[in-house]
Design a protein around this motif. Structure first.
Motif, PDB file in Angstrom:
ATOM      1  N   ARG A  72      -7.800   1.206   1.230  1.00 50.13           N
ATOM      2  CA  ARG A  72      -8.763   1.138   0.014  1.00 50.13           C
ATOM      3  C   ARG A  72      -7.877  -0.168  -1.033  1.00 50.13           C
ATOM      4  NH1 ARG A  72      -4.862   5.236   2.846  1.00 50.13           N
ATOM      5  NH2 ARG A  72      -6.079   7.476   1.867  1.00 50.13           N
ATOM      6  N   CYS A 116      -5.889   0.540   5.550  1.00 53.92           N
ATOM      7  CA  CYS A 116      -6.763   1.450   5.252  1.00 53.92           C
ATOM      8  C   CYS A 116      -7.901   1.220   4.416  1.00 53.92           C
ATOM      9  CB  CYS A 116      -5.639   2.193   4.522  1.00 53.92           C
ATOM     10  SG  CYS A 116      -5.568   2.054   3.090  1.00 53.92           S
ATOM     11  N   HIS A 156      -0.337   3.946   1.091  1.00 51.71           N
ATOM     12  CA  HIS A 156      -0.205   4.854   2.121  1.00 51.71           C
ATOM     13  C   HIS A 156       0.390   3.916   3.568  1.00 51.71           C
ATOM     14  CE1 HIS A 156      -1.891   7.944  -0.926  1.00 51.71           C
ATOM     15  NE2 HIS A 156      -2.374   6.511  -1.155  1.00 51.71           N
ATOM     16  N   THR A 201      -6.382  -5.205  -2.395  1.00 53.62           N
ATOM     17  CA  THR A 201      -6.522  -4.221  -1.032  1.00 53.62           C
ATOM     18  C   THR A 201      -5.548  -4.353  -0.061  1.00 53.62           C
ATOM     19  OG1 THR A 201      -8.314  -3.577  -0.030  1.00 53.62           O
ATOM     20  CG2 THR A 201      -8.272  -5.844   0.255  1.00 53.62           C
ATOM     21  N   CYS A 202      -5.586  -2.836   0.397  1.00 51.94           N
ATOM     22  CA  CYS A 202      -4.831  -3.055   1.523  1.00 51.94           C
ATOM     23  C   CYS A 202      -5.768  -2.920   2.863  1.00 51.94           C
ATOM     24  CB  CYS A 202      -4.032  -1.816   1.694  1.00 51.94           C
ATOM     25  SG  CYS A 202      -3.866  -1.225   3.808  1.00 51.94           S
ATOM     26  N   TYR A 216      -7.116  -1.148  -4.799  1.00 50.06           N
ATOM     27  CA  TYR A 216      -6.422  -1.038  -6.372  1.00 50.06           C
ATOM     28  C   TYR A 216      -6.892  -1.359  -7.629  1.00 50.06           C
ATOM     29  CZ  TYR A 216      -2.862   1.115  -2.929  1.00 50.06           C
ATOM     30  OH  TYR A 216      -2.721   2.583  -1.016  1.00 50.06           O
ATOM     31  N   ARG A 242     -17.408  -1.449  -3.663  1.00 51.85           N
ATOM     32  CA  ARG A 242     -16.652  -0.172  -3.378  1.00 51.85           C
ATOM     33  C   ARG A 242     -16.007   0.514  -3.945  1.00 51.85           C
ATOM     34  NH1 ARG A 242     -13.102  -4.359   0.903  1.00 51.85           N
ATOM     35  NH2 ARG A 242     -11.822  -1.879   1.277  1.00 51.85           N
ATOM     36  N   CYS A 259       0.837  -1.407   0.047  1.00 50.91           N
ATOM     37  CA  CYS A 259       0.323  -0.098   0.035  1.00 50.91           C
ATOM     38  C   CYS A 259       1.463   1.331   0.139  1.00 50.91           C
ATOM     39  CB  CYS A 259      -0.894  -0.098   1.446  1.00 50.91           C
ATOM     40  SG  CYS A 259      -1.799   2.145   1.467  1.00 50.91           S
TER      41      CYS A 259
END
Length: 247
Positions: A225, A223, A189, A219-220, A227, A205, A187
């Motif tokens: 998020r 957080c 971030h 996905t992370c 991708y 989502r 990730c």
């Protein structure tokens, strides 16, 4: 007054005052001066040094210097095999992991994009960075010489370039990272490993246009998020392509 003769090689000269670059010069020794103390007093962070020869013999940073000593200081070797000689660090790091100082946020993001575990927080103070490097066995990336001179930091790189993309290329070339890169697996971030996400779950989502066009998502878990291989992904791949080995 005791004096010693110093000679620095290759890119280590960039840290010296111009009058001392690429030549031997004499310098007054501090009392009970060790090699590390004198090298850093002349402006070179110890993290940039790979080999020190005193009177032709390899030594570590704790070697006490004496009047008349001849000191040769070398950076990382790329073409010359020096394994029979004593390097100033006992062991290489088993895993390449980084901690970047507050001025290298762009580089930290690009290293994460390349798949390298990189800690970064623009509120990190020098002492915190040094502690993290020591306890987690991380390579410190910095444009601050004084930070890299801290004794507890054993592995570090002074970053010469000022733009993030050029900094990434510099670190890739200096540390030979190309074959260790795992692009787009972390990730950007959170620095957390991404995991595959089922397209059906991702569909609820992400924007409808994305859900209908793409089938591969990750996905992370930190957080949340998501991708996917869109235009941003393609731009990142294009940026990394010149740095990676040909497939």
């Amino acid at each position: 007054m005791a004096t010693a003769t110093f000679r620095f090689y290759e890119e280590l000269n960039d840290f010296l005052v111009p009058a001392r670059r690429r030549q031997s010069f004499s310098c007054t020794l501090a009392r009970a001066a060790a090699t590390k103390h004198m090298i850093e007093a002349l402006g070179v962070p110890h993290t940039e040094v790979e080999l020190v020869l005193v009177n032709g013999e390899s030594c570590d940073f704790d070697r006490q210097l004496r009047d008349g000593d001849r000191v040769a200081v070398y950076p990382k070797f790329e073409a010359l095999d020096i394994t029979p000689l004593l390097r100033v660090r006992e062991h290489p790091l088993r895993t390449v992991r980084f901690v970047a100082d507050a001025h290298l946020g762009g580089l930290a993001r690009l290293l994460r994009m390349s798949g390298f575990d990189t800690l970064y927080d623009n509120h990190f103070e020098d002492r915190a960075i040094a502690e993290i490097a020591a306890t987690e066995q991380r390579i410190v990336l910095s444009r601050d010489r004084e930070l890299l001179k801290r004794r507890e930091i054993t592995h570090g790189c002074y970053v010469h370039a000022q733009r993030s993309a050029l900094q990434l290329r510099e670190i890739f070339e200096r540390l030979d990272l190309a074959r260790s890169a795992r692009p787009l697996t972390l990730c950007l971030h959170c620095n957390t490993p991404l995991r595959p996400l089922d397209a059906a779950l991702a569909g609820a989502r992400v924007p409808p246009a994305v859900a209908s066009r793409y089938r591969r998502f990750s996905t992370c878990d930190s957080c949340g998020r998501i991708y996917w291989e869109g235009s941003h992904w393609r731009r990142m791949r294009a940026m990394l392509a010149p740095l990676l080995p040909a497939s």
